[in-house]
Design a protein around this motif. Sequence first.
Motif, PDB file in Angstrom:
ATOM      1  N   GLY A 197       0.857  -1.175   0.000  1.00 43.74           N
ATOM      2  CA  GLY A 197       0.000   0.000   0.000  1.00 43.74           C
ATOM      3  C   GLY A 197       0.892   1.223   0.000  1.00 43.74           C
ATOM      4  N   LEU A 198       0.704   2.113  -0.968  1.00 46.35           N
ATOM      5  CA  LEU A 198       1.624   3.251  -1.117  1.00 46.35           C
ATOM      6  C   LEU A 198       0.876   4.558  -1.308  1.00 46.35           C
ATOM      7  CD1 LEU A 198       4.117   1.639  -3.667  1.00 46.35           C
ATOM      8  CD2 LEU A 198       4.558   2.049  -1.235  1.00 46.35           C
ATOM      9  N   PRO A 199       1.269   5.616  -0.588  1.00 51.99           N
ATOM     10  CA  PRO A 199       0.685   6.939  -0.842  1.00 51.99           C
ATOM     11  C   PRO A 199       1.034   7.392  -2.266  1.00 51.99           C
ATOM     12  CG  PRO A 199       1.889   6.907   1.242  1.00 51.99           C
ATOM     13  CD  PRO A 199       2.221   5.632   0.527  1.00 51.99           C
ATOM     14  N   ARG A 200       0.119   8.134  -2.853  1.00 58.80           N
ATOM     15  CA  ARG A 200       0.247   8.540  -4.252  1.00 58.80           C
ATOM     16  C   ARG A 200       1.533   9.324  -4.530  1.00 58.80           C
ATOM     17  NH1 ARG A 200      -5.380  10.262  -6.288  1.00 58.80           N
ATOM     18  NH2 ARG A 200      -5.479   8.511  -7.724  1.00 58.80           N
ATOM     19  N   ASN A 201       1.944  10.150  -3.568  1.00 62.10           N
ATOM     20  CA  ASN A 201       3.066  11.057  -3.847  1.00 62.10           C
ATOM     21  C   ASN A 201       4.417  10.491  -3.401  1.00 62.10           C
ATOM     22  OD1 ASN A 201       2.891  11.140  -1.120  1.00 62.10           O
ATOM     23  ND2 ASN A 201       2.851  13.371  -0.937  1.00 62.10           N
ATOM     24  N   ILE A 202       4.473   9.197  -3.180  1.00 65.80           N
ATOM     25  CA  ILE A 202       5.716   8.619  -2.663  1.00 65.80           C
ATOM     26  C   ILE A 202       6.783   8.630  -3.762  1.00 65.80           C
ATOM     27  CG2 ILE A 202       5.415   6.160  -3.202  1.00 65.80           C
ATOM     28  CD1 ILE A 202       6.197   5.615  -0.279  1.00 65.80           C
ATOM     29  N   ASP A 204      -1.288  -1.164  -4.281  1.00 63.18           N
ATOM     30  CA  ASP A 204      -2.470  -0.321  -4.187  1.00 63.18           C
ATOM     31  C   ASP A 204      -2.144   1.011  -3.545  1.00 63.18           C
ATOM     32  OD1 ASP A 204      -4.892  -1.969  -5.013  1.00 63.18           O
ATOM     33  OD2 ASP A 204      -3.842  -3.356  -3.691  1.00 63.18           O
ATOM     34  N   ARG A 205      -2.993   1.962  -3.806  1.00 63.81           N
ATOM     35  CA  ARG A 205      -2.880   3.255  -3.143  1.00 63.81           C
ATOM     36  C   ARG A 205      -3.356   3.134  -1.708  1.00 63.81           C
ATOM     37  NH1 ARG A 205      -6.647   7.212  -3.340  1.00 63.81           N
ATOM     38  NH2 ARG A 205      -7.684   6.270  -5.128  1.00 63.81           N
ATOM     39  N   ALA A 206      -2.663   3.823  -0.788  1.00 60.54           N
ATOM     40  CA  ALA A 206      -3.080   3.861   0.623  1.00 60.54           C
ATOM     41  C   ALA A 206      -2.550   5.158   1.224  1.00 60.54           C
ATOM     42  CB  ALA A 206      -2.530   2.651   1.369  1.00 60.54           C
ATOM     43  N   ASP A 207      -3.081   5.568   2.362  1.00 67.27           N
ATOM     44  CA  ASP A 207      -2.606   6.811   2.988  1.00 67.27           C
ATOM     45  C   ASP A 207      -1.264   6.622   3.689  1.00 67.27           C
ATOM     46  OD1 ASP A 207      -4.946   7.884   2.111  1.00 67.27           O
ATOM     47  OD2 ASP A 207      -5.970   7.817   4.047  1.00 67.27           O
ATOM     48  N   GLN A 208      -1.067   5.397   4.219  1.00 63.86           N
ATOM     49  CA  GLN A 208       0.191   5.055   4.884  1.00 63.86           C
ATOM     50  C   GLN A 208       0.909   4.020   4.041  1.00 63.86           C
ATOM     51  OE1 GLN A 208      -2.087   3.456   8.223  1.00 63.86           O
ATOM     52  NE2 GLN A 208      -0.455   4.188   9.563  1.00 63.86           N
ATOM     53  N   ARG A 262       7.861  10.249  -9.022  1.00 62.78           N
ATOM     54  CA  ARG A 262       6.915   9.710  -8.054  1.00 62.78           C
ATOM     55  C   ARG A 262       6.146   8.565  -8.723  1.00 62.78           C
ATOM     56  NH1 ARG A 262       6.646  12.769  -3.592  1.00 62.78           N
ATOM     57  NH2 ARG A 262       7.697  14.756  -3.714  1.00 62.78           N
ATOM     58  N   ILE A 263       5.571   7.674  -7.912  1.00 63.26           N
ATOM     59  CA  ILE A 263       4.905   6.537  -8.551  1.00 63.26           C
ATOM     60  C   ILE A 263       3.676   6.969  -9.327  1.00 63.26           C
ATOM     61  CG2 ILE A 263       5.753   4.587  -7.189  1.00 63.26           C
ATOM     62  CD1 ILE A 263       3.194   4.713  -5.594  1.00 63.26           C
ATOM     63  N   SER A 264       3.127   8.150  -9.003  1.00 62.33           N
ATOM     64  CA  SER A 264       1.972   8.627  -9.765  1.00 62.33           C
ATOM     65  C   SER A 264       2.326   8.809 -11.240  1.00 62.33           C
ATOM     66  CB  SER A 264       1.443   9.927  -9.164  1.00 62.33           C
ATOM     67  OG  SER A 264       2.498  10.808  -8.880  1.00 62.33           O
ATOM     68  N   MET A 315      -5.030  -6.964  -2.068  1.00 67.31           N
ATOM     69  CA  MET A 315      -5.249  -6.080  -0.915  1.00 67.31           C
ATOM     70  C   MET A 315      -6.419  -5.140  -1.179  1.00 67.31           C
ATOM     71  SD  MET A 315      -2.393  -3.419   0.546  1.00 67.31           S
ATOM     72  CE  MET A 315      -1.438  -4.288   1.767  1.00 67.31           C
ATOM     73  N   VAL A 358      -8.211  -1.638   0.304  1.00 69.24           N
ATOM     74  CA  VAL A 358      -7.924  -0.492   1.165  1.00 69.24           C
ATOM     75  C   VAL A 358      -9.167   0.383   1.269  1.00 69.24           C
ATOM     76  CG1 VAL A 358      -6.415   1.519   1.505  1.00 69.24           C
ATOM     77  CG2 VAL A 358      -5.510  -0.546   0.416  1.00 69.24           C
ATOM     78  N   VAL A 361     -10.336   3.325  -1.109  1.00 68.97           N
ATOM     79  CA  VAL A 361      -9.919   3.016  -2.486  1.00 68.97           C
ATOM     80  C   VAL A 361     -10.847   1.945  -3.053  1.00 68.97           C
ATOM     81  CG1 VAL A 361      -8.037   2.206  -3.963  1.00 68.97           C
ATOM     82  CG2 VAL A 361      -7.525   3.589  -1.938  1.00 68.97           C
ATOM     83  N   GLN A 363      -6.065   3.428   8.278  1.00 71.08           N
ATOM     84  CA  GLN A 363      -7.183   3.012   7.419  1.00 71.08           C
ATOM     85  C   GLN A 363      -7.407   1.524   7.627  1.00 71.08           C
ATOM     86  OE1 GLN A 363      -4.816   4.040   3.934  1.00 71.08           O
ATOM     87  NE2 GLN A 363      -6.720   4.726   2.975  1.00 71.08           N
ATOM     88  N   HIS A 384      -4.569   3.416 -10.316  1.00 69.95           N
ATOM     89  CA  HIS A 384      -4.290   3.143  -8.904  1.00 69.95           C
ATOM     90  C   HIS A 384      -3.493   4.266  -8.270  1.00 69.95           C
ATOM     91  CE1 HIS A 384      -5.767  -1.025  -8.773  1.00 69.95           C
ATOM     92  NE2 HIS A 384      -5.526  -0.967 -10.054  1.00 69.95           N
ATOM     93  N   PHE A 385      -2.673   4.958  -9.066  1.00 68.84           N
ATOM     94  CA  PHE A 385      -1.865   6.046  -8.507  1.00 68.84           C
ATOM     95  C   PHE A 385      -2.058   7.323  -9.296  1.00 68.84           C
ATOM     96  CE2 PHE A 385       0.358   2.164  -7.295  1.00 68.84           C
ATOM     97  CZ  PHE A 385       0.393   2.341  -5.927  1.00 68.84           C
TER      98      PHE A 385
END
Lengths: 305, 305
Positions: A94-99, A128-132, B3-5, B51, B53, B56, B132, B304-305
């Motif tokens: 699970g990864l935040p979008r802006n990582i 997947d996208r996640a906040d944390q 970034r992954i986005s 997964m 979330v 999402v 979450q 997803h991102f």
Amino acid sequence: MTRISTLGEEGLIRRIARKIRTGSTVIRGIGDDCAVLKGPPGKHLLFASDMLVEGVHFRKSADPAAVGWKALAVNVSDIAAMGGIPRHAVISLGLPRNIPIRFVDGLYRGLTRCARRFRVNLVGGDTDRADQIVVDVAILGEVEQGRQVLRSGARVGDSLLVTGQLGGSVRSGRHLKFTPRFEEARAIASRVKLHAMIDLSDGLGPDLTRLCRASGAAARIDAHEIPRRKGCSLSQALTEGEDFELLMAVGRPEADRLLAWSRRNLRCGLRRIGRIVRRGQGPVVQVVDPEGRPIPVSLTGFKHF
Amino acid sequence: MTRISTLGEEGLIRRIARKIRTGSTVIRGIGDDCAVLKGPPGKHLLFASDMLVEGVHFRKSADPAAVGWKALAVNVSDIAAMGGIPRHAVISLGLPRNIPIRFVDGLYRGLTRCARRFRVNLVGGDTDRADQIVVDVAILGEVEQGRQVLRSGARVGDSLLVTGQLGGSVRSGRHLKFTPRFEEARAIASRVKLHAMIDLSDGLGPDLTRLCRASGAAARIDAHEIPRRKGCSLSQALTEGEDFELLMAVGRPEADRLLAWSRRNLRCGLRRIGRIVRRGQGPVVQVVDPEGRPIPVSLTGFKHF
């Protein structure tokens, strides 16, 4: 309204396990370091998962390669605690979008390093996208039929042995770099018949309590025999957790043999810290001083909720 | 800083897969619905994780039993898409500290309901605190050796068949209640030699593109043959995703036989929507009208991102 914070992780697992029925191919289901499943002839499969969550198991500022290493290493440790060999893993991220992509690259650098070290195949997963940041690894391993070591086999009179040193793992950063005791577990399990084994993730206090409860027994621990890491108090060695050392119960004569062998052959060290006793009215785990007097010390580790 | 986005999920998976080496017991690693691993004599093991979330894949207000059902059902769907049989699952839960216990009870009610329906043993997992709700299921299944159906086997001239109806799954709430096409996949795979199969999680457009890329081929789809769910536009049927229907590539004569059989035996329905063609300079997937003229329609699904 009951919230899980009042139930705790243990209570939650018991509540879940009660409601679940499994088929005849399941030798051991919920409630051990791994599930034990019927496998190819002469083998059992081991199956487990362990999740790391940012802010709970590591900080966002942590070295991503160390987080990746740890995410797989905790699962290898679960396989080791059953006496088995890790084989394959899948990874859900699970990864935040802006990582930054370099965080993900670092994470996989750590994962692949650990995979190479313990010959684990990384074979799939999900992103997947996640906040944390969430890293969940599921691992598949195997063990020779009849050689699996559960938590529930400890017998009255057994010696309790522990590898390595306890305490200070989080403070020192060791929890992100530890080497799972896989080779040690295999070497030990090939020499003697272990009655029970568990890896110390939540701390000697809580994890020994688990092993005793699963075995329907109690334990008496000699405080002065607990191998404390330098600078750690008794309480820290008992409850800080994230040690990922192995705790095992084994018959007394086998323990003597194992200890003699370990002096020359086990670099991490092996110590007899106490013994399994009959379950009475008193506490499940009692810590005593050299005169055998109970020491009033809390055995409660990290609370997940 | 990348970034992954900017990379997207596909780019991320390609980036990861490039760096990973696996051993000889891995028949198919990263890049299909499941990994295929050497198993007991005459069998292969299937291994995957998926997964969900909060925010999402489902809302906090969703029925927890439906979330539990879906968490296992998406994994059963992955096993179905390989032509296999689901066997065992482990569940990692990330839960906010203040979550009501009845949410967790509901979640497990849905998980166990799905487990009973598809005879999956729930054998373990992990529970951790998280901001979450995160439900990650890893599944272990099996398939007769040589009977696994990959994404990568589609051949020029193959018919493309799809089960059920597409579109509107999220809006209607169907995505939380869908029945994975496990029995259908087994019945079909026992009748004909499927060349390739994938389950439609991101939508016909993106998932067919994946199947074509994995097979080094392209596809031509007849817009009017796509089985749209009532009230859905062509674009919605192509890109909304979460249908969890099966898309398969199979030789033309076998497709004819399968379609004839399906009329009496497959309640969900089976439609020929197009064919596999040679990969040229044009788009990987082309949607055409009854006169064979390309329809300009986007095939890009949920990002997803």
